[in-house]
Design an enzyme around this catalytic site. Structure first.
Site, short mmCIF file in Angstrom:
data_model
loop_
_atom_site.label_atom_id
_atom_site.label_comp_id
_atom_site.label_asym_id
_atom_site.label_seq_id
_atom_site.Cartn_x
_atom_site.Cartn_y
_atom_site.Cartn_z
N ASN A 1 -5.63 9.35 6.97
CA ASN A 1 -6.95 8.71 6.91
C ASN A 1 -6.77 7.22 6.64
O ASN A 1 -6.22 6.85 5.60
CB ASN A 1 -7.79 9.35 5.80
N HIS B 1 0.84 -1.21 0.00
CA HIS B 1 0.00 0.00 0.00
C HIS B 1 0.87 1.25 0.00
O HIS B 1 1.26 1.75 1.05
CB HIS B 1 -0.90 -0.02 1.23
N HIS C 1 -10.36 0.10 0.71
CA HIS C 1 -10.47 1.16 1.71
C HIS C 1 -11.90 1.13 2.23
O HIS C 1 -12.85 1.27 1.45
CB HIS C 1 -10.16 2.50 1.03
N ASP D 1 1.19 2.78 3.84
CA ASP D 1 0.29 3.81 3.31
C ASP D 1 1.09 5.09 3.04
O ASP D 1 0.64 6.20 3.33
CB ASP D 1 -0.87 4.07 4.26
N ASP E 1 -8.86 2.85 -3.30
CA ASP E 1 -8.35 3.38 -2.05
C ASP E 1 -8.55 4.89 -1.95
O ASP E 1 -8.30 5.62 -2.90
CB ASP E 1 -6.86 3.07 -1.90
N ASN F 1 -4.87 6.41 -7.22
CA ASN F 1 -5.28 7.82 -7.21
C ASN F 1 -4.22 8.69 -7.89
O ASN F 1 -3.55 9.51 -7.27
CB ASN F 1 -5.60 8.30 -5.79
N HIS G 1 -5.37 -0.70 5.73
CA HIS G 1 -5.06 0.14 6.90
C HIS G 1 -6.11 0.15 8.01
O HIS G 1 -6.70 1.19 8.32
CB HIS G 1 -4.73 1.56 6.48
N ARG H 1 2.79 9.21 -6.79
CA ARG H 1 1.79 10.12 -7.34
C ARG H 1 1.85 10.30 -8.86
O ARG H 1 1.09 11.10 -9.40
CB ARG H 1 1.95 11.48 -6.67
#
Length: 374
Positions: A234, A17, A136, A261, A109, A51, A189, A21
């Site tokens: 988060n 995880h 998630h 994460d 996620d 993402n 997570h 970017r």
């Protein structure tokens, strides 16, 4: 596992995880900078969340990311595809059948899938494709604008809180759907005591569920929070009771994996305080030394169990071979965590200033030395 004069060679670390970017947000982290940070920390393989822009929700969009990975990655960088088009957590599912042979799993996620029928359909198709859903878990209607744990700190400092039920309620639903569909479910997570118990009971019932937590949920609790964006992630850091339940979960095997994460942002995006900073912290370069120092050295975990949590169990879940990938750590190396020394573009961590033992001095990927400390 081999050791000599304070040095230990172990199977290279695996992170199920991370957020690299690129494409789209390379100013936060690129495939090159993220894989270099992982490599220098003892990781041979990482799994990237979708993402990015474009979202890997089609073969064409996935190819954009894969071209960068082929060009720039220094270790194994394995992308997940999104579950929904645009990674919206709603609407239309991606073409799971065409993507399943090109990715290691499916995840939205950062956005829990709210509609049960949509999630059931996704699980049915992912199960038929022989893949895994890496989810998630978050119920949007229970968030209520929160940004830290709904507990003592939030109440005494006038912050809006995120309740534990927002996580465990969707964990509960997804476990039920996993049982109904036969789909392999990996829960991202987990941070609450209720989630730990739900996964424990699911495993006892033979349901195909695995889960992860992260170092910050094991080592921190809401009583340590500060008015700084580096404490915002988060799910949020939760209560002491949640922390203790998570520690019990890694000790008894309920929790399969410790992932980071790793979620880098620019310094400006993390400088806006608890309420307005972006969610996410970095973690690749601090994970092993923190867990070795604060869990293994005090006797809370054995080194063998830590290796399972950070390497071999993730390999088993993802059907990832060893491929002669190893990491060597100097366990006698003692230093203070300094974000200014990070290889990652992201420097935001609540562990700045913590004293740790253990530093990666060599990483081998598929039999080749890709990193060796000076």
């Amino acid at each position: 596992m081999r050791s000599l004069l304070g040095q230990i060679q172990i199977p290279a670390l695996v992170d199920m995880h991370v957020h690299f970017r690129e494409p789209g947000f390379g100013y936060k982290e690129s495939i090159l900078s993220g894989s270099r940070a992982a490599m220098c920390a003892g990781y041979s393989d990482v799994y990237t969340m979708p993402n990015v822009s474009p979202v890997p929700d089609s073969l064409d969009n996935l190819s954009v990311q894969n071209k960068i990975i082929v060009r720039d990655s220094l270790i194994g960088v394995h992308p997940y595809a999104s579950i929904t088009l645009g990674q919206k957590g709603e609407g239309e599912l991606v073409d799971i059948e065409s993507l399943s042979s090109r990715v290691w799993g499916f995840s939205d996620d950062g956005c829990g899938i709210q509609d049960e029928c949509l999630m059931r359909s996704a699980m049915e198709r992912i199960a038929s494709a022989g893949s895994i859903i890496v989810e998630h878990c978050e119920v949007n209607t229970l968030l209520r604008g929160g940004y830290i744990h709904e507990g003592t700190y939030a109440h005494t400092h006038n912050h809006r809180g995120i309740c534990s039920e927002s996580e465990w309620r969707e964990v509960e639903r997804n476990i039920r759907l996993s049982e109904e569909t036969g789909c392999r479910l990996h829960v991202c997570h987990i941070s609450t005591k209720e989630s730990v118990q739900l996964v424990r009971e699911a495993k006892q019932s033979g349901i195909r569920v695995t889960c992860e937590t992260a170092p910050h949920y094991l080592l921190l609790n809401e009583g340590m929070l500060q008015e700084d964006g580096r404490w915002k992630m988060n799910p949020p850091i939760r209560s002491v009771a949640d922390q203790m339940a998570l520690l019990a979960g890694v000790q008894d095997g309920t929790i399969d994996v410790i992932a980071t994460d790793h979620a880098p942002h620019s310094a400006e995006e993390k400088s806006r305080g608890l309420e307005h900073s972006a969610f996410g912290i970095v973690g690749l370069e601090t994970a092993f030394p923190l867990l070795y120092t604060y869990l293994v050295k005090p006797g809370m975990l054995t080194m063998g169990r830590l290796i399972e949590l950070m390497s071999t169990r993730a390999r088993a879940i993802m059907h990832l071979p060893m491929d002669e990938s190893y990491a060597t750590f100097d366990l006698d190396a003692h230093y203070t965590i300094d974000p200014d020394t990070f290889v990652s573009k992201g420097h935001s961590t609540p562990f700045a200033g913590w004293d740790v033992w253990g530093k990666c001095i060599r990483t081998e990927y598929k039999g080749k030395i890709v990193y060796e400390a000076e």
